[in-house]
Design a protein around this motif. Structure first.
Motif, PDB file in Angstrom:
ATOM      1  N   ASP A   1     -12.171  36.414  27.435  1.00  0.00           N
ATOM      2  CA  ASP A   1     -12.761  36.819  28.484  1.00  0.00           C
ATOM      3  C   ASP A   1     -13.554  36.038  29.532  1.00  0.00           C
ATOM      4  OD1 ASP A   1     -13.737  38.974  30.098  1.00  0.00           O
ATOM      5  OD2 ASP A   1     -14.897  40.078  28.321  1.00  0.00           O
TER       6      ASP A   1
ATOM      7  N   HIS B   1      -9.437  36.580  32.934  1.00  0.00           N
ATOM      8  CA  HIS B   1     -10.143  38.038  33.304  1.00  0.00           C
ATOM      9  C   HIS B   1     -11.687  37.688  33.847  1.00  0.00           C
ATOM     10  CE1 HIS B   1     -11.873  41.716  32.257  1.00  0.00           C
ATOM     11  NE2 HIS B   1     -10.400  42.175  32.150  1.00  0.00           N
TER      12      HIS B   1
ATOM     13  N   SER C   1      -8.649  39.396  25.134  1.00  0.00           N
ATOM     14  CA  SER C   1      -8.832  40.157  26.428  1.00  0.00           C
ATOM     15  C   SER C   1     -10.266  40.515  26.269  1.00  0.00           C
ATOM     16  CB  SER C   1      -7.960  41.417  26.550  1.00  0.00           C
ATOM     17  OG  SER C   1      -8.469  42.754  25.975  1.00  0.00           O
ATOM     18  N   ASP C   2     -10.899  41.701  26.825  1.00  0.00           N
ATOM     19  CA  ASP C   2     -12.496  41.948  26.784  1.00  0.00           C
ATOM     20  C   ASP C   2     -12.914  41.867  25.748  1.00  0.00           C
ATOM     21  OD1 ASP C   2     -10.786  42.463  29.505  1.00  0.00           O
ATOM     22  OD2 ASP C   2     -11.752  44.339  29.646  1.00  0.00           O
TER      23      ASP C   2
ATOM     24  N   SER D   1     -15.362  37.447  32.032  1.00  0.00           N
ATOM     25  CA  SER D   1     -16.079  38.652  32.878  1.00  0.00           C
ATOM     26  C   SER D   1     -17.470  38.173  33.323  1.00  0.00           C
ATOM     27  CB  SER D   1     -16.181  39.902  31.905  1.00  0.00           C
ATOM     28  OG  SER D   1     -14.950  40.511  32.041  1.00  0.00           O
TER      29      SER D   1
ATOM     30  N   HIS E   1     -18.901  43.291  27.701  1.00  0.00           N
ATOM     31  CA  HIS E   1     -18.373  42.042  27.631  1.00  0.00           C
ATOM     32  C   HIS E   1     -19.518  41.197  27.346  1.00  0.00           C
ATOM     33  CE1 HIS E   1     -14.790  43.003  30.308  1.00  0.00           C
ATOM     34  NE2 HIS E   1     -15.898  44.116  30.595  1.00  0.00           N
TER      35      HIS E   1
ATOM     36  N   GLY F   1     -14.611  37.927  36.195  1.00  0.00           N
ATOM     37  CA  GLY F   1     -15.477  38.822  36.704  1.00  0.00           C
ATOM     38  C   GLY F   1     -16.013  38.296  38.103  1.00  0.00           C
TER      39      GLY F   1
ATOM     40  N   ASP G   1      -6.449  47.815  33.751  1.00  0.00           N
ATOM     41  CA  ASP G   1      -6.244  46.298  34.249  1.00  0.00           C
ATOM     42  C   ASP G   1      -5.514  45.661  33.109  1.00  0.00           C
ATOM     43  OD1 ASP G   1      -8.629  46.739  33.054  1.00  0.00           O
ATOM     44  OD2 ASP G   1      -9.288  44.914  33.537  1.00  0.00           O
TER      45      ASP G   1
ATOM     46  N   HIS H   1      -3.865  41.083  37.610  1.00  0.00           N
ATOM     47  CA  HIS H   1      -4.417  41.670  36.337  1.00  0.00           C
ATOM     48  C   HIS H   1      -3.783  41.078  35.187  1.00  0.00           C
ATOM     49  CE1 HIS H   1      -7.364  43.831  38.496  1.00  0.00           C
ATOM     50  NE2 HIS H   1      -6.513  44.801  38.857  1.00  0.00           N
ATOM     51  N   SER H   2      -4.260  41.414  34.040  1.00  0.00           N
ATOM     52  CA  SER H   2      -4.085  40.694  32.814  1.00  0.00           C
ATOM     53  C   SER H   2      -2.736  40.593  32.288  1.00  0.00           C
ATOM     54  CB  SER H   2      -4.706  41.331  31.597  1.00  0.00           C
ATOM     55  OG  SER H   2      -4.683  40.925  30.564  1.00  0.00           O
TER      56      SER H   2
ATOM     57  N   GLY I   1     -10.376  40.114  36.730  1.00  0.00           N
ATOM     58  CA  GLY I   1     -10.904  41.266  35.715  1.00  0.00           C
ATOM     59  C   GLY I   1     -10.685  42.508  36.511  1.00  0.00           C
ATOM     60  N   ASN I   2     -11.242  43.549  36.143  1.00  0.00           N
ATOM     61  CA  ASN I   2     -11.186  44.867  36.747  1.00  0.00           C
ATOM     62  C   ASN I   2     -12.481  44.859  37.969  1.00  0.00           C
ATOM     63  OD1 ASN I   2     -10.099  47.231  37.369  1.00  0.00           O
ATOM     64  ND2 ASN I   2     -11.311  48.340  35.513  1.00  0.00           N
TER      65      ASN I   2
END
Ligand code: ZN
Ligand code: ZN
Length: 227
Positions: free
Chosen positions: A148, A191, A126-127, A150, A170, A193, A56, A22-23, A10-11
């Motif tokens: 996701d 992704h 994604s997110d 995260s 998220h 966290g 990201d 990253h993604s 993730g970012n």
């Protein structure tokens, strides 16, 4: 379809071997979902579909990229004027890519993508906070969902904009599994966290334990999945 999950981080500043990039998801070397790293262009995809304009997921926001691929975006950006705005489904050879609007950010529009080939259907979100009810029919009959990772805690980290009342952030992985299990029998989490990096082996086991009848698993950089 053969999917290669290129990046799972993730970012966040944390990183680990196999969970560093990253993604990005490559579909049969032809289609790329998200461009989280400029290096993914070496696969020479013909079409790139960006879920949202966060760096990201869209490396061109922070670095110059040169590609002859067609890049589709959820909204225009000066950082990549050649990008096409995704509206209707796009046909790429025998693949059909269908956008599904998602709730994630107040400032950036976001979409997930269903990729169809023949009778096979895969969705990458994604997110994600949520997907509005009116778009749920586009998610019927999926062979695989990639979504996701995260937050592991229930509810994730979702805030509400006081001005508009709109949620952003998220949601938690347990919420995502509960949501997507009606559409698919297989869910891959990506992704990640910072929670994931504390104890990667335990985190991977925890994700695998969430399925309750649905197959859930954690991605890693370079994971290949056949659908
Ligand atoms: Zn992200
Ligand atoms: Zn984002």
């Amino acid at each position: 379809m053969r999917l290669k999950i290129l990046g799972t981080r993730g970012n966040i500043p944390l990183s680990a071997p196999r969970y560093a990039r990253h993604s990005g998801i490559l579909v049969d070397t032809r289609i790329l979902l998200d461009l989280g790293e400029p290096a993914y262009l070496r696969y020479r995809p013909r079409h790139i579909f960006i879920t949202h304009l966060h760096p990201d997921h869209a490396a061109f926001l922070q670095a110059a990229v040169a590609t002859d691929a067609e890049i589709y975006l959820p909204e225009p950006t000066r950082r990549f004027p050649a990008g096409k705005v995704m509206g209707r489904p796009v046909q790429s050879g025998s693949y059909r890519i269908v956008p599904v609007p998602t709730v994630h950010s107040l400032k950036a529009r976001s979409v997930g993508y269903v990729v169809e080939k023949g009778r096979r259907r895969v969705f990458f979100s994604s997110d994600l906070v949520a997907i509005e009810q009116r778009y749920h029919r586009r998610l019927r009959g999926l062979d695989l969902v990639i979504t996701d990772g995260s937050y592991m805690r229930r509810g994730g980290l979702v805030r509400t904009d006081p001005a508009s009342g709109r949620p952003f952030g998220h949601t938690g992985i347990p919420n995502l599994v509960e949501f997507f299990r009606r559409f698919t029998s297989r869910i891959i989490i990506t992704h990640f966290g910072s929670w994931f990096y504390q104890d990667i082996a335990a985190a991977t086991r925890q994700i695998a334990s969430l399925g309750d009848g649905v197959r859930t698993s954690a991605a890693r950089d370079g994971l290949v999945v056949d659908v």
